[in-house]
Motif scaffolding. Structure first.
Motif, PDB file in Angstrom:
ATOM      1  N   ILE A   3      20.548 -58.669  92.617  1.00 40.03           N
ATOM      2  CA  ILE A   3      20.907 -59.731  91.691  1.00 40.03           C
ATOM      3  C   ILE A   3      21.499 -59.139  90.416  1.00 40.03           C
ATOM      4  N   GLN A   4      20.946 -58.020  89.978  1.00 40.77           N
ATOM      5  CA  GLN A   4      21.415 -57.399  88.751  1.00 40.77           C
ATOM      6  C   GLN A   4      22.880 -56.996  88.848  1.00 40.77           C
ATOM      7  N   GLN A   5      23.312 -56.554  90.029  1.00 38.08           N
ATOM      8  CA  GLN A   5      24.712 -56.188  90.207  1.00 38.08           C
ATOM      9  C   GLN A   5      25.627 -57.400  90.042  1.00 38.08           C
ATOM     10  N   LEU A   6      25.170 -58.552  90.509  1.00 37.44           N
ATOM     11  CA  LEU A   6      25.959 -59.780  90.369  1.00 37.44           C
ATOM     12  C   LEU A   6      26.070 -60.181  88.903  1.00 37.44           C
ATOM     13  N   ILE A   7      24.984 -59.985  88.169  1.00 38.53           N
ATOM     14  CA  ILE A   7      25.008 -60.271  86.734  1.00 38.53           C
ATOM     15  C   ILE A   7      25.991 -59.333  86.029  1.00 38.53           C
ATOM     16  N   TYR A   8      25.976 -58.069  86.435  1.00 33.05           N
ATOM     17  CA  TYR A   8      26.896 -57.090  85.848  1.00 33.05           C
ATOM     18  C   TYR A   8      28.351 -57.497  86.090  1.00 33.05           C
ATOM     19  N   LEU A  39      28.291 -51.688  94.613  1.00 35.82           N
ATOM     20  CA  LEU A  39      28.440 -53.036  95.165  1.00 35.82           C
ATOM     21  C   LEU A  39      29.720 -53.121  95.995  1.00 35.82           C
ATOM     22  N   GLU A  40      30.802 -52.561  95.490  1.00 36.99           N
ATOM     23  CA  GLU A  40      32.070 -52.565  96.227  1.00 36.99           C
ATOM     24  C   GLU A  40      31.925 -51.813  97.548  1.00 36.99           C
ATOM     25  N   SER A  41      31.232 -50.697  97.506  1.00 39.85           N
ATOM     26  CA  SER A  41      31.041 -49.895  98.716  1.00 39.85           C
ATOM     27  C   SER A  41      30.213 -50.645  99.740  1.00 39.85           C
ATOM     28  N   GLU A  42      29.160 -51.306  99.276  1.00 36.34           N
ATOM     29  CA  GLU A  42      28.291 -52.046 100.198  1.00 36.34           C
ATOM     30  C   GLU A  42      29.009 -53.232 100.818  1.00 36.34           C
ATOM     31  N   MET A  43      29.805 -53.954  99.996  1.00 37.83           N
ATOM     32  CA  MET A  43      30.510 -55.138 100.478  1.00 37.83           C
ATOM     33  C   MET A  43      31.827 -54.786 101.183  1.00 37.83           C
ATOM     34  N   GLU A  44      32.241 -53.540 101.024  1.00 36.97           N
ATOM     35  CA  GLU A  44      33.466 -53.036 101.628  1.00 36.97           C
ATOM     36  C   GLU A  44      34.708 -53.798 101.161  1.00 36.97           C
ATOM     37  N   ILE A  45      34.726 -54.104  99.853  1.00 38.05           N
ATOM     38  CA  ILE A  45      35.905 -54.729  99.245  1.00 38.05           C
ATOM     39  C   ILE A  45      36.085 -54.152  97.848  1.00 38.05           C
ATOM     40  N   GLN A  46      37.302 -54.281  97.306  1.00 39.67           N
ATOM     41  CA  GLN A  46      37.554 -53.893  95.928  1.00 39.67           C
ATOM     42  C   GLN A  46      37.415 -55.128  95.057  1.00 39.67           C
ATOM     43  N   LEU A  47      36.472 -55.092  94.133  1.00 39.10           N
ATOM     44  CA  LEU A  47      36.200 -56.237  93.277  1.00 39.10           C
ATOM     45  C   LEU A  47      37.021 -56.202  91.994  1.00 39.10           C
ATOM     46  N   LEU A  48      37.253 -55.000  91.466  1.00 37.73           N
ATOM     47  CA  LEU A  48      37.915 -54.856  90.176  1.00 37.73           C
ATOM     48  C   LEU A  48      39.195 -54.043  90.283  1.00 37.73           C
ATOM     49  N   LEU A  49      40.182 -54.481  89.503  1.00 34.03           N
ATOM     50  CA  LEU A  49      41.414 -53.724  89.338  1.00 34.03           C
ATOM     51  C   LEU A  49      41.299 -52.993  88.010  1.00 34.03           C
ATOM     52  N   ARG A  50      41.240 -51.679  88.040  1.00 39.49           N
ATOM     53  CA  ARG A  50      40.996 -50.870  86.854  1.00 39.49           C
ATOM     54  C   ARG A  50      42.321 -50.305  86.325  1.00 39.49           C
ATOM     55  N   THR A  51      42.613 -50.590  85.049  1.00 39.59           N
ATOM     56  CA  THR A  51      43.810 -50.062  84.395  1.00 39.59           C
ATOM     57  C   THR A  51      43.411 -49.486  83.031  1.00 39.59           C
ATOM     58  N   LYS A  52      44.354 -48.839  82.375  1.00 42.48           N
ATOM     59  CA  LYS A  52      44.063 -48.251  81.058  1.00 42.48           C
ATOM     60  C   LYS A  52      43.831 -49.336  80.008  1.00 42.48           C
ATOM     61  N   ASN A  53      44.262 -50.579  80.308  1.00 36.51           N
ATOM     62  CA  ASN A  53      44.083 -51.686  79.358  1.00 36.51           C
ATOM     63  C   ASN A  53      42.804 -52.479  79.611  1.00 36.51           C
ATOM     64  N   GLY A  54      42.047 -52.090  80.621  1.00 36.37           N
ATOM     65  CA  GLY A  54      40.823 -52.811  80.939  1.00 36.37           C
ATOM     66  C   GLY A  54      40.698 -53.068  82.425  1.00 36.37           C
ATOM     67  N   VAL A  55      39.904 -54.057  82.780  1.00 43.79           N
ATOM     68  CA  VAL A  55      39.711 -54.384  84.188  1.00 43.79           C
ATOM     69  C   VAL A  55      39.928 -55.874  84.403  1.00 43.79           C
ATOM     70  N   SER A  56      40.286 -56.232  85.613  1.00 43.16           N
ATOM     71  CA  SER A  56      40.421 -57.636  86.009  1.00 43.16           C
ATOM     72  C   SER A  56      39.964 -57.766  87.447  1.00 43.16           C
TER      73      SER A  56
END
Length: 307
Positions: A3-8, A39-56
């Motif tokens: 649950i904590q990962q979902l909150i994060y 969490l991404e590894s466990e779900m086998e999906i990429q949740l966040l797009l990481r860039t130098k300006n932040g994440v989405s």
């Protein structure tokens, strides 16, 4: 999955920055980043797009967050009941064509929230954007219209995109004009009456298909036409240029200038307004509350609501 990962994940999506989210969660940036990577590894999906300006959120991340929030809402209900914990920040988003009744219901929704924390979004936008917002899980509900001209094409698109259209109410076409327009004295208006007046319509961006138009009679040839992107501008041009547009007949006196009136158009057509959602998505409690307020507001104008 914890649950904590979902909150994060929810906090990162809200802040658009792992660093800012870590500060509010009282975590180090590496530990928060690692929790999401696990969490991404466990779900086998990429949740966040990481860039130098932040994440989405990625498209898969937005979809994942929809289901994640449903879980967190249920957890919060348990904690409210048994641990006297304060309610979660309410999150809701609606995308719609340019209708005053959509905005009015949104205002009432905000007023009804018994909390000083919420994250709400109202997008008055182009028709294609409504479909994209729902498909990409940016919005929970979409509001638009169907009629005999666009129904077959749009219904096919809804099916392809996994969207469900639910009718709200039917309306006869009305002409929106300034109360100072010479036509405002008439009980009804014919198409030929409009020939010498400037037609105002909402632009539809790159996808300028007649089927995506927010106004009926989109293929009718006009001598003078102006496209706009927002309701404030279209109302200003009605007054300044004696322009007109065609819509439902609902004008909210509480939100709009009282200089605008709606006159019945002598044209045999029925406009069916309705709402859209993703087929596999269950509406949140906030989404259901918004729909109730939307229906209540429309009933106030004497329209029959589909149940």
């Amino acid at each position: 999955m914890r649950i904590q990962q979902l909150i994060y994940l929810e906090k990162i999506a809200e802040k658009g920055s792992i660093n800012e989210a870590a500060k509010e969660l009282f975590l180090t940036q590496p530990s928060l980043s690692n929790a999401i990577k696990e969490l991404e590894s466990e779900m086998e999906i990429q949740l966040l797009l990481r860039t130098k300006n932040g994440v989405s959120l990625t498209p898969e991340g937005r979809e994942f967050l929809v289901y994640s929030r449903q879980i967190l809402d249920q957890v919060n209900l348990l904690e409210e009941k048994y641990k006297n914990k304060s309610p979660r920040k309410q999150a809701f988003s609606v995308s719609a064509q340019h209708y005053a009744f959509v905005v009015h219901a949104f205002v009432e929704l905000v007023k009804s929230i018994n909390s000083d924390e919420y994250q709400l979004t109202l997008r008055e936008t182009e028709t294609q954007n409504i479909l994209d917002d729902l498909t990409n899980f940016k919005s929970e509900i979409g509001v638009l219209y169907l009629n005999s001209f666009n129904r077959q094409v749009l219904s096919k698109l809804f099916k392809e995109k996994g969207l469900i259209f639910t009718p709200l109410f039917d309306a006869k076409p009305h002409v929106f004009i300034s109360r100072y327009n010479p036509l405002a004295k008439q009980k009804s208006i014919k198409l030929e009456d409009l020939e010498d007046y400037t037609y105002l319509s909402y632009e539809q961006g790159e996808n300028n298909s007649f089927y995506f138009s927010e106004e009926i009679l989109s293929t009718w040839d006009r001598k003078m036409e102006i496209k706009v992107s927002d309701r404030a501008t279209i109302f200003n041009l009605m007054v300044g240029l004696n322009g007109y547009t065609i819509s439902s007949g609902i004008i909210s006196s509480e939100l709009n200038d009282d200089k605008i009136v709606a006159i019945p158009l002598e044209y045999e057509d029925t406009i069916q307004f309705g709402w859209l959602k993703q087929e596999q998505r269950e509406l949140s409690s906030t989404g259901n509350k918004y729909l109730d307020l939307l229906k209540e507001h429309i009933r106030g104008y004497g329209f029959h609501i589909y149940e």
